[in-house]
Design an enzyme around this catalytic site. Structure first.
Site, PDB file in Angstrom:
ATOM      1  CD  GLU B  60      68.054  64.068   5.410  1.00 28.83           C
ATOM      2  OE1 GLU B  60      66.963  63.550   4.940  1.00 28.83           O
ATOM      3  OE2 GLU B  60      69.002  64.194   5.931  1.00 28.83           O
ATOM      4  CG  HIS B 129      78.364  61.224   2.146  1.00 28.39           C
ATOM      5  ND1 HIS B 129      77.676  60.516   1.399  1.00 28.39           N
ATOM      6  CD2 HIS B 129      78.089  61.524   3.164  1.00 28.39           C
ATOM      7  CE1 HIS B 129      76.784  59.907   2.661  1.00 28.39           C
ATOM      8  NE2 HIS B 129      77.095  60.741   3.680  1.00 28.39           N
TER       9      HIS B 129
END
Lengths: 470, 327
Positions: B60, B129
């Site tokens: 990322e 998450h």
């Protein structure tokens, strides 16, 4: 090409010829220099009497081009010829892994793995080569500089040094605030590199020790000093400061102050060059300390898989702040880290502007312009502390004197005398003119205005009256 | 109007813009060969090819930064985070590089980039998450933050975000990708960034809610209606810039405000709205402003704990009744 009914633009070079021989094949060495000299096809090359008469083509380039031309005449792909013929080629080919099946049964299409779990008998051995560019190895003619251009190199390196010596003084007089990281000692790296690229077309991105690179790329001492003084006339309008020099026109894509964070940006700059197909490259400079960041690994890997036109240039000045390079790396030969990405990798002396220039030329022409990323380590040394407030007590005894004895500016001056390119008095004159230029820049910066207070709200968003700015 | 899934509306927005402008490309994990982890980019590889729909490794920081560099050099990247939980690995790029470049270069460089992907909790995924990132990213000058609640807004706002010359964080929702609603078939359908939508008119209490919370607000408004109270529901659609005028206008009418926000409460979007409303409409308020948010805890896993954690309709109705002094 021949069936292009829109009609090729006779001035546009690459689409210009219908018969007279093909365009320069993809990957032809030094194609951009050739194009600048008006050579756009193999036919143009055949018509030439002497390659070396062309502006910007030195003997080394001429040799590469001649080899490629001969290879293309017998039908071999020029790109292979260029790589194969270059005496400087380092590890140019992707190394085939013994752990990849050459003929996989997996469906073809690029998305499926080609890797096997059948492990061969060991041990596995491989040979790797790394090119080096030691000091005192190259003469100016052979790497493409005319006599008078050597004096330009000297002038540029002196400008950086005199500018920064004065920065030091201006900081002490509290004209400059914030962090101030001086580049003194490393000038051969910026000057050597910038003179190996197509300035204004190729992009350059660097870290926070950025004054030297900015000046080498054409940021004027007035713009640079004004920025350091926080003045509106500065190269970043007084909004960036020492660590954030920018010049969009020169494609100086910034000094960047978070260690390693600009390496992925470099990959993105190169990505855009490739996406547009503009044949330009990105030089991405960073210090030895940046190589510890994950950003280094991520940027290199992305550059590798997307085959981006980028040269990662590690300016190893021996210390990341106060931490010596060999104290911080499990593998202190930094160029060898290119191995992990199958990059061509090499090592150059940063204490000789010609060595840097030759190395960057090779990395740009042999690799980057063929969409092959590479890693170049330039060993250099900073004479000052990490920043202005650092007395650099971590250095070894006598270390600074010993390193300064290899000074790149002195080396170039010696070379100029040796080769009779100028006299001591000529060089003295150059130095005096540079000093005066820097002094004038200080005077101008003193007189320049700070930004209006309203400028605090400028350039946050494109729309300057954005509703939540108040 | 066509009835489309949220993911399809987003895909139409990206595809229409990519047809219009060759400088736009999509990069992210699994966006190409896999057809998108949540199938938002399904079929786009076939349509636009590998040069413009680009699979990235799990990197990322690398691909977010690559996007920013490409934007500085003239392209218009759409960077997909598989979820915004993973954007934290690229935090430095998103908050330190993208939004500062224009400012610190004195306006020399633009960064026209969209960071998009699902945001917020999506069931029992545990703490790592389930992050809601809108408050974090809205805190950064130079970023715009958009968070649509229905497919129609998703399409119109994503097209605008892609055309915007500044970095935009575009927050979607895993749980809403399959939601089917009517989407405008107007050609070149765009919605300006920074404009709220009054989704339901009412005169008794204002409920402000974005993304998934918007649907909670609408359900709560229905339930309040059954009790004789008419709630006005405002979906800001854009967190930054915030259309505070539309919210204040409503509060001036209803004199009561409840804000639902999936961010944890301390320094949340709800905190900011609360501050701005008391600053501009203090004299119009007949009750303290109340917030419906998760507790100030990490997101749990166990189903009963997760139910308790998420903002819900009952809690929203309760808080509306409190500001109505109707308990």
């Amino acid at each position: 090409m021949a069936d292009d009914t829109s009609g090729p633009d006779p001035n546009s070079g690459s689409n210009g010829s219908l018969n007279g021989g093909a365009d320069l094949p993809e990957g032809f060495p030094h194609a951009s220099q050739l194009k600048q000299a008006g050579i756009t096809s193999l036919a143009d090359l055949h018509d030439l009497e002497s390659l070396e008469d062309l502006a910007g083509i030195g003997p080394a380039y001429a040799r590469d081009i001649q080899n490629a031309l001969e290879e293309s005449d017998v039908g071999a792909p020029a790109a292979e010829a260029a790589n194969g013929a270059s005496p400087e080629a380092a590890t140019t080919e992707k190394r085939p892994s013994p752990l990849s099946e050459e003929e996989s049964e997996a469906p073809v299409g690029g998305a499926a793995t080609q890797q096997t779990t059948d492990i061969p008998e060991g041990p596995l051995e491989e040979t790797v080569t790394y090119e080096t560019y030691p000091a005192d190895t190259y003469g100016h003619e052979e790497i493409g500089f005319a006599d008078e251009e050597v004096l330009d190199l000297l002038r540029n390196m002196l400008l950086q040094r005199r500018f920064e010596n004065r920065c030091r003084q201006m900081y002490q007089r509290q004209k400059i605030s914030g962090f101030l990281h001086l580049y003194i000692g490393q000038e051969a790296v910026s000057t050597g590199s910038v003179n190996a690229i197509d300035l204004g077309e190729d992009s350059v991105i660097t870290a926070y020790r950025d004054h030297g690179m900015g000046l080498a790329m054409g940021i004027t001492p007035e713009e640079g000093m004004a920025e350091l003084f926080g003045k509106e006339a500065g190269c970043s309008s007084g909004k960036g400061g020492s660590m954030h020099f920018f010049d969009a026109e020169k494609k100086m894509m910034g000094g960047h102050a978070i260690v390693g964070a600009h390496l992925p940006l470099g990959a993105g700059l190169a990505f855009a060059h490739k996406y547009r197909g503009d044949d330009n490259v990105c030089l991405c400079f960073f210090g030895d300390g940046a190589m510890h960041q994950g950003a280094f690994r991520e940027a290199c890997n992305l550059a590798g898989i997307y085959e981006l036109p980028i040269v990662f240039v590690c300016e190893n000045n021996q210390y990341a702040m106060g931490t010596a390079v060999d104290r911080a790396f499990s593998k202190p030969d930094l160029f060898k880290h290119g191995y992990n990405f199958d990059f061509p990798a090499s090592l150059a002396s940063g204490m000789d502007v010609f060595s840097v220039n030759k190395a960057v030329q090779d990395h740009v022409e042999n690799y980057a312009r063929n969409d092959q990323p590479s890693l170049l380590e330039v060993r250099t040394y900073r004479y000052q502390g990490h920043s202005i407030t650092d007395p650099a007590e971590y250095r070894g005894e006598g270390e600074l004197d010993q390193r300064q004895s290899q000074d790149a500016i002195n080396r170039l001056q010696d070379y100029i005398l040796e080769r009779d390119l100028a006299t001591e008095a000529d060089m003295e004159g150059i130095d005096e003119a540079v000093k005066q230029r820097v002094k004038d820049a200080i005077d101008a910066a003193n007189e320049a205005s700070f930004p209006d207070e309203e400028a605090i709200y400028d350039d946050i968003y494109t729309q300057d009256d954005y509703p939540f700015i108040a | 109007m066509a009835t489309l899934e949220f993911r399809t509306a987003l895909r139409e927005a990206m595809s229409e813009e990519m047809e219009r402008d060759d400088d736009i490309f999509l990069i992210g994990e699994e966006v190409a060969e896999y057809d998108g982890a949540y199938k938002v980019s399904e079929g786009m590889l076939d349509r636009f090819g590998h040069d413009r729909v680009i699979d990235s490794p799990i990197s990322e920081l690398g691909f977010a930064g690559l996007g920013i560099g490409a934007a500085m050099n003239g392209l218009r990247p759409i960077v997909e985070f598989m979820t915004f939980n993973f954007s934290f690995v690229a935090f430095d790029q998103v908050i330190n590089n993208a939004p500062n470049m224009r400012y610190m270069s004195g306006g020399q460089f633009e960064v026209p980039i969209v960071f998009r992907g699902p945001n917020g909790a999506a069931g029992q995924l545990g703490a790592t998450h389930s992050n809601s990132t809108e408050a974090l990213y809205s805190n950064i000058p130079g970023l715009k933050v958009v968070s649509p609640s229905v497919p129609d807004d998703g399409k119109g706002l994503l097209k605008t975000a892609i055309r915007d010359d500044d970095p935009v964080v575009f927050l979607e929702s895993e749980l809403m990708y399959g939601m089917k609603r009517e989407v405008s078939e107007e050609s070149d359908y765009t919605i300006p960034i920074g404009s709220a939508r009054v989704a339901r008119e009412g005169s008794d209490v204002t409920i402000v809610a974005h993304s998934k919370s918007y649907h909670i607000a609408m359900d709560a408004a229905e339930a309040l209606g059954e009790q004789g109270y008419e709630a006005e529901v405002i979906d800001p659609r854009t967190i930054k810039p915030l259309d505070i005028e539309t919210i204040v206008e409503s509060v001036v009418k209803t004199n009561r405000l409840v804000v639902i926000d999936e961010s944890t409460p301390f320094t949340s979007v709800a905190s900011e709205i609360t501050h701005q409303v008391q600053d501009r409409a203090f004299d119009y308020l007949d009750a303290p402003i109340l917030r419906v948010t998760p507790p100030d805890t990490p997101a749990p896993y166990a189903p009963n704990l997760m139910d308790a954690y998420m903002p819900g309709v009952d809690e929203t109705v309760d808080k509306c009744l409190r500001v109505l002094y109707a308990e």
